[in-house]
Design an enzyme around this catalytic site. Structure first.
Site, PDB file in Angstrom:
ATOM      1  N   GLU A 132     -77.167 -23.806   5.897  1.00 38.60           N
ATOM      2  CA  GLU A 132     -78.003 -23.571   7.077  1.00 38.60           C
ATOM      3  C   GLU A 132     -77.104 -23.563   8.312  1.00 38.60           C
ATOM      4  O   GLU A 132     -75.951 -24.000   8.227  1.00 38.60           O
ATOM      5  CB  GLU A 132     -79.062 -24.670   7.201  1.00 38.60           C
ATOM      6  CG  GLU A 132     -80.018 -24.677   6.024  1.00 38.60           C
ATOM      7  CD  GLU A 132     -81.137 -25.693   6.181  1.00 38.60           C
ATOM      8  OE1 GLU A 132     -81.226 -26.352   7.236  1.00 38.60           O
ATOM      9  OE2 GLU A 132     -81.915 -25.824   5.218  1.00 38.60           O
ATOM     10  N   PRO A 133     -77.653 -23.104   9.425  1.00 43.03           N
ATOM     11  CA  PRO A 133     -76.805 -23.044  10.630  1.00 43.03           C
ATOM     12  C   PRO A 133     -76.087 -24.362  10.924  1.00 43.03           C
ATOM     13  O   PRO A 133     -74.934 -24.362  11.345  1.00 43.03           O
ATOM     14  CB  PRO A 133     -77.807 -22.691  11.735  1.00 43.03           C
ATOM     15  CG  PRO A 133     -78.874 -21.913  11.025  1.00 43.03           C
ATOM     16  CD  PRO A 133     -78.983 -22.531   9.665  1.00 43.03           C
TER      17      PRO A 133
ATOM     18  N   ALA B 288     -75.793 -26.902   8.575  1.00 49.13           N
ATOM     19  CA  ALA B 288     -75.469 -27.590   7.330  1.00 49.13           C
ATOM     20  C   ALA B 288     -74.573 -26.696   6.489  1.00 49.13           C
ATOM     21  O   ALA B 288     -75.036 -25.908   5.674  1.00 49.13           O
ATOM     22  CB  ALA B 288     -76.744 -27.940   6.566  1.00 49.13           C
TER      23      ALA B 288
ATOM     24  N   GLN C 215     -32.540  -8.105  -2.225  1.00 52.14           N
ATOM     25  CA  GLN C 215     -32.851  -9.454  -2.702  1.00 52.14           C
ATOM     26  C   GLN C 215     -33.999 -10.097  -1.915  1.00 52.14           C
ATOM     27  O   GLN C 215     -34.768 -10.878  -2.462  1.00 52.14           O
ATOM     28  CB  GLN C 215     -31.607 -10.341  -2.634  1.00 52.14           C
ATOM     29  CG  GLN C 215     -31.781 -11.606  -3.459  1.00 52.14           C
ATOM     30  CD  GLN C 215     -30.519 -12.422  -3.542  1.00 52.14           C
ATOM     31  OE1 GLN C 215     -29.918 -12.760  -2.524  1.00 52.14           O
ATOM     32  NE2 GLN C 215     -30.098 -12.733  -4.740  1.00 52.14           N
TER      33      GLN C 215
ATOM     34  N   GLU D 143     -67.989 -21.509  -0.548  1.00 55.26           N
ATOM     35  CA  GLU D 143     -68.125 -22.528  -1.602  1.00 55.26           C
ATOM     36  C   GLU D 143     -67.248 -23.738  -1.278  1.00 55.26           C
ATOM     37  O   GLU D 143     -66.654 -24.351  -2.153  1.00 55.26           O
ATOM     38  CB  GLU D 143     -67.771 -21.992  -3.002  1.00 55.26           C
ATOM     39  CG  GLU D 143     -68.353 -20.648  -3.376  1.00 55.26           C
ATOM     40  CD  GLU D 143     -69.859 -20.599  -3.446  1.00 55.26           C
ATOM     41  OE1 GLU D 143     -70.519 -21.528  -2.930  1.00 55.26           O
ATOM     42  OE2 GLU D 143     -70.384 -19.615  -3.994  1.00 55.26           O
TER      43      GLU D 143
END
Lengths: 267, 381
Positions: free
Chosen positions: B126-127, B129, B280, B364
């Protein structure tokens, strides 16, 4: 009703192509794929299976690792698979190979309503011989270059592609059909359910002992020794030179073009 | 110890790679440009069984577990991060219903999500949370007369939210109790009181639609509560732990592809008379990219193995996600650097991959939250 689909594992020509000193392909060092035309033959068989519920059997001749290819075909939807594998069969050319595959199909059983599908040709040898030779050895009618196949009862209707058109052919089964890809033929992918089932479906290995007494097998005509074809040399053909460019949009230029084409017997 | 995949897993990897190359790659740039969810490709994923990974066959699933999810998602991510995200996030809903649902809920909803063609979504954020789930303001009030919960609130940044047929959402049933007062519900698209707000305009994974969900007196039958009343936090954490392994798989795939592109380009790009692969400085870049990516893969596989073995995997899920995401940013950045000006151009996939990879460090659970999870687990051993 059963459809046998003959398939071949071929080198992935999009990768490195390696050749042995004796001119044969060094298959062990190359990635392999399922011959593209054979995948089309499998798709044609699976479409008939979708419509009729018939049995589809994948057949190949090759070394034991060919199992991986057969399991992928089972994951696509084939019902069972047959691997023809024996040292005695190794090195067979198309003549010997078709004899062995024909014998394997006879051994497994070919009924009146059954068919055999092959790809038109394999991308390694490009001979387009094995399918027609199997038909000859089984004394079956054959239809090559099939783009569409419809089965009703014991009759099959095939759209046979030609360079500048097509033929519609009706044929009684059993028969052999070689399939070509066209713009509309997209062999389906495996499915996850198919993958889960692939190692549980019937899988048969036919070895030399099993097939050696089959009437179609002539023991002096199998394997490398029995193959009438020998490779003397394999080479990469030289690149063609740069073409000739004619400039101009007048009659003189087109006349010159026409005379050059006439000279080369192109027109 | 055996690091090899089973024959079936190897075939799944091959199938996922073929699907990604033939179906996902051709539209990856287009859906990034247009911000369109690829409806047809999702239908194809359903047909081939990808949407049923990790769900039992009796519920329409295609079996397997977390490792199968990792294999499919990482192959997708090589060619299209947005599609990999879609599959990875979709699977959270059926997995959560399978883990916590009643038999009736599983029978009703799982076949729709696994083989029915409906997209799943998971709505916790949520905004106010994000990392702090205790901040959830959405409330669910029980109406005894109708045996329903009346839900009010707003969810944001919900992947697939406006496309989903079945959603797992979280709401406070005892708001004063914080996370101990949160419950999970299964809701369906089209329920009266459930509407959509803004579709976000994102930096990356633009072909995965991110929506705001609005619940206004949304009435949900009490039988749609998932798990126990006030047991939602536990469900959310279990689902997120599993989802983190999916994000690690996304990061893994994009890193693998970036290395492949960098190696190819370095071999073809000639400067000062020789391919830059002969320098390299470039070789050392490639060595770093390959080494870190291989380490990330093994940590992700290990976390998936723990999950599939029924062992606790919370810490390792956080570790693999945090590590693989950071690695993806590192690797894609170097791959773009190796491409020089071309890498910065919209015509080359690395520009998109660079934008796509960043999300893996954020969603996540941010990298910072993962470090909290990891340090707590390590220090409280």
């Amino acid at each position: 009703m059963r459809i046998y689909v003959c398939v071949k594992q071929v080198p992935d020509t999009s990768g490195v192509v390696a050749v042995n000193e004796d001119g044969t392909l060094n298959r062990a060092s190359m990635q392999t794929i399922i011959n593209p035309d054979d995948l089309v033959a499998m798709e044609q068989a699976l479409m008939i299976k979708d419509a009729t519920g018939c049995q589809v059997t994948a057949v190949t001749m090759g070394p034991p690792p060919a199992e991986g290819m057969l399991r992928e075909l089972l994951a696509m939807g084939a019902d069972d698979a047959i691997l023809i594998s024996a040292r005695e069969f190794g090195g067979s050319d198309t003549f010997a190979t078709s004899q062995i595959i024909a014998a394997a199909i006879t051994y497994t059983g070919l009924n009146d309503e059954d068919m055999i599908f092959c790809g038109r040709q394999a991308i390694d040898g490009d001979t387009a011989q094995v399918g027609p030779q199997i038909a000859e050895k089984l004394n079956l009618p054959q239809i090559s270059y099939a783009a569409e196949i419809k089965k009703e009862g014991n009759e099959v209707t095939v759209k046979r592609m030609l360079e500048d058109g097509y033929m519609m052919i009706k044929q009684q089964t059993p028969c052999l059909v070689t399939c070509i890809s066209d713009q509309d033929s997209h062999p389906r992918m495996m499915s996850i359910a198919g993958i889960n089932a692939a190692y549980k479906k019937p899988y048969t290995v036919l070895d030399f002992e099993t097939l050696k007494d089959e009437p179609l097998i002539e023991l002096d005509k199998i394997g490398l020794k029995g193959s009438p074809t020998n490779i003397f040399v394999s080479f990469t053909p030289p690149l063609k030179g740069i073409g000739v460019m004619l400039e101009g949009n007048d009659k003189k230029t087109t006349d010159k073009l026409a005379s050059m084409l006439l000279e080369k017997h192109v027109i | 110890m055996d690091f090899s995949l089973t024959k079936e897993q190897a075939m799944l990897k091959k199938l996922a790679a073929q699907f990604a190359e033939e179906e996902l790659e051709p539209v990856a740039a287009e859906i990034d440009e247009t911000h369109e969810f690829p409806v047809e490709n999702f239908a194809k994923m359903v047909k081939l069984g990808f949407t049923g990974i990790g769900v039992k066959e009796e519920y329409g699933g295609t079996g397997g577990g977390m490792l199968e999810k990792v294999i499919a998602v990482s192959e997708f991510a090589k060619k299209c991060m947005a599609s990999a995200a879609t599959l990875s996030i979709h699977l959270i809903a059926p997995h959560t219903i399978q883990d916590f649902g009643t038999e009736e809920q599983k029978q009703k909803y799982l076949p729709r999500l696994t083989k029915g063609g409906e997209l799943g979504a998971f709505a916790l954020t949520e905004p106010n949370a994000g990392s702090d789930a205790a901040g959830v303001k959405t409330v669910a009030v029980y109406d005894e007369a109708t045996d329903e919960y009346v839900i009010n609130g707003t969810k944001c940044f919900i992947s697939g939210g406006a496309r989903a047929g079945v959603l797992v959402i979280f709401a406070m049933t005892e708001p004063k109790m914080g996370t101990r007062g949160m419950s999970a519900f299964i809701i369906e698209a089209g329920m009266p009181g459930f509407t959509y707000g803004k579709i976000e305009n994102k930096m990356g994974i633009r072909g995965s639609e991110t929506a705001e969900l609005v619940f206004e007196d949304l009435r949900v039958p009490a039988s749609n509560m998932l798990g126990k009343k006030n047991g939602g936090f536990k469900i959310a954490m279990k689902a997120l732990n599993a989802a983190r392994i999916g994000v690690a798989a996304q990061a893994q795939g994009v890193a693998d592809e970036a290395i492949a592109l960098a190696v190819q380009y370095a071999g073809e790009r000639v400067q000062f008379g020789k391919p830059i692969a002969a320098l390299q400085g470039i070789q050392w870049y490639i060595a770093d990219m390959a080494t870190k990516t291989e380490a990330a893969r093994n940590l992700t596989y290990y976390a998936a193995w723990l999950a599939d073995s029924g062992k606790d995997f919370m810490c390792e899920a956080a570790m693999c996600k945090y590590n693989a995401a950071e690695n993806a940013r590192f690797v894609v950045n170097l791959a773009l650097q190796i491409h020089g000006g071309y890498g910065y151009m919209h015509d080359y996939p690395l520009e998109r991959m660079y934008r796509d990879a960043k999300i893996t460090e954020i969603y996540e659970g941010t990298a910072e939250v993962h470090k909290v999870v990891i340090s707590r687990a390590v220090m409280n051993k």
